[in-house]
Scaffold this active site. Structure first.
Site, mmCIF file in Angstrom:
data_model
loop_
_atom_site.group_PDB
_atom_site.id
_atom_site.type_symbol
_atom_site.label_atom_id
_atom_site.label_comp_id
_atom_site.label_asym_id
_atom_site.label_seq_id
_atom_site.Cartn_x
_atom_site.Cartn_y
_atom_site.Cartn_z
ATOM 1 N N GLY A 49 0.800 -1.216 0.000
ATOM 2 C CA GLY A 49 0.000 0.000 0.000
ATOM 3 C C GLY A 49 0.832 1.264 0.000
ATOM 4 N N CYS A 50 2.157 1.131 -0.083
ATOM 5 C CA CYS A 50 3.045 2.297 -0.142
ATOM 6 C C CYS A 50 3.557 2.438 -1.567
ATOM 7 C CB CYS A 50 4.238 2.119 0.803
ATOM 8 S SG CYS A 50 3.776 2.049 2.535
ATOM 9 N N ALA A 51 3.570 3.662 -2.075
ATOM 10 C CA ALA A 51 4.106 3.903 -3.415
ATOM 11 C C ALA A 51 5.614 3.663 -3.424
ATOM 12 C CB ALA A 51 3.782 5.325 -3.863
#
Length: 145
Positions: A49-51
């Site tokens: 869920g982290c870029a």
């Protein structure tokens, strides 16, 4: 720079008047993170869920208040490393029930970061917090078993 307390980080942010200085301080916090072990960079420790690429590991110890968790984290992005440093100051070394009760949104609001993060970084921050809370919930469940 040694490991900072969340209170000292908040105080430092309150002394900085402009956002360029605050972003520089955030990057400085990230640079001061303890080294992250290469062998811990895996799909299992990667935060979804982290870029940016973000890795978090936790270690549980027994404390009188219940299980306490210590965290290590790293990212390939400078500002995200700074966000990790703030989260570690807020959570690492604390008992799992305290981790679950803590309100990181209030801290990020107080230092003004909440309004200065891109939506992508805000989503990543939420993913990191959820991962930390999941580790705390697991520690509580394991200690109760």
């Amino acid at each position: 720079m040694s490991t900072r307390t969340i209170d000292s980080i908040i105080e430092d942010f309150e002394l900085l008047d402009n956002w360029d200085d605050r972003y520089r301080y955030l990057i400085e916090l990230g640079r001061a993170l303890p080294p992250f072990p290469e062998e811990a960079r895996s799909e299992a420790t990667k935060v979804q869920g982290c870029a940016s690429q973000v890795w978090l590991v936790s270690e549980t110890a027994t404390a009188p208040e219940g299980p306490a968790l210590a965290f290590l984290g790293d990212s390939d992005a400078h500002i995200v490393r700074g966000l990790i440093a703030i989260l570690l100051a807020l959570y690492s070394g604390r008992p799992a029930p305290d981790i679950l009760a803590a309100d990181p949104a209030a801290v990020f609001q107080r230092i003004g970061l909440k309004d200065h993060l891109t939506p992508q970084r805000s989503n990543g921050l939420r993913s990191m917090v959820e991962r930390i809370r999941a580790d705390a919930r697991q520690a509580v469940a394991t200690s109760a078993a």
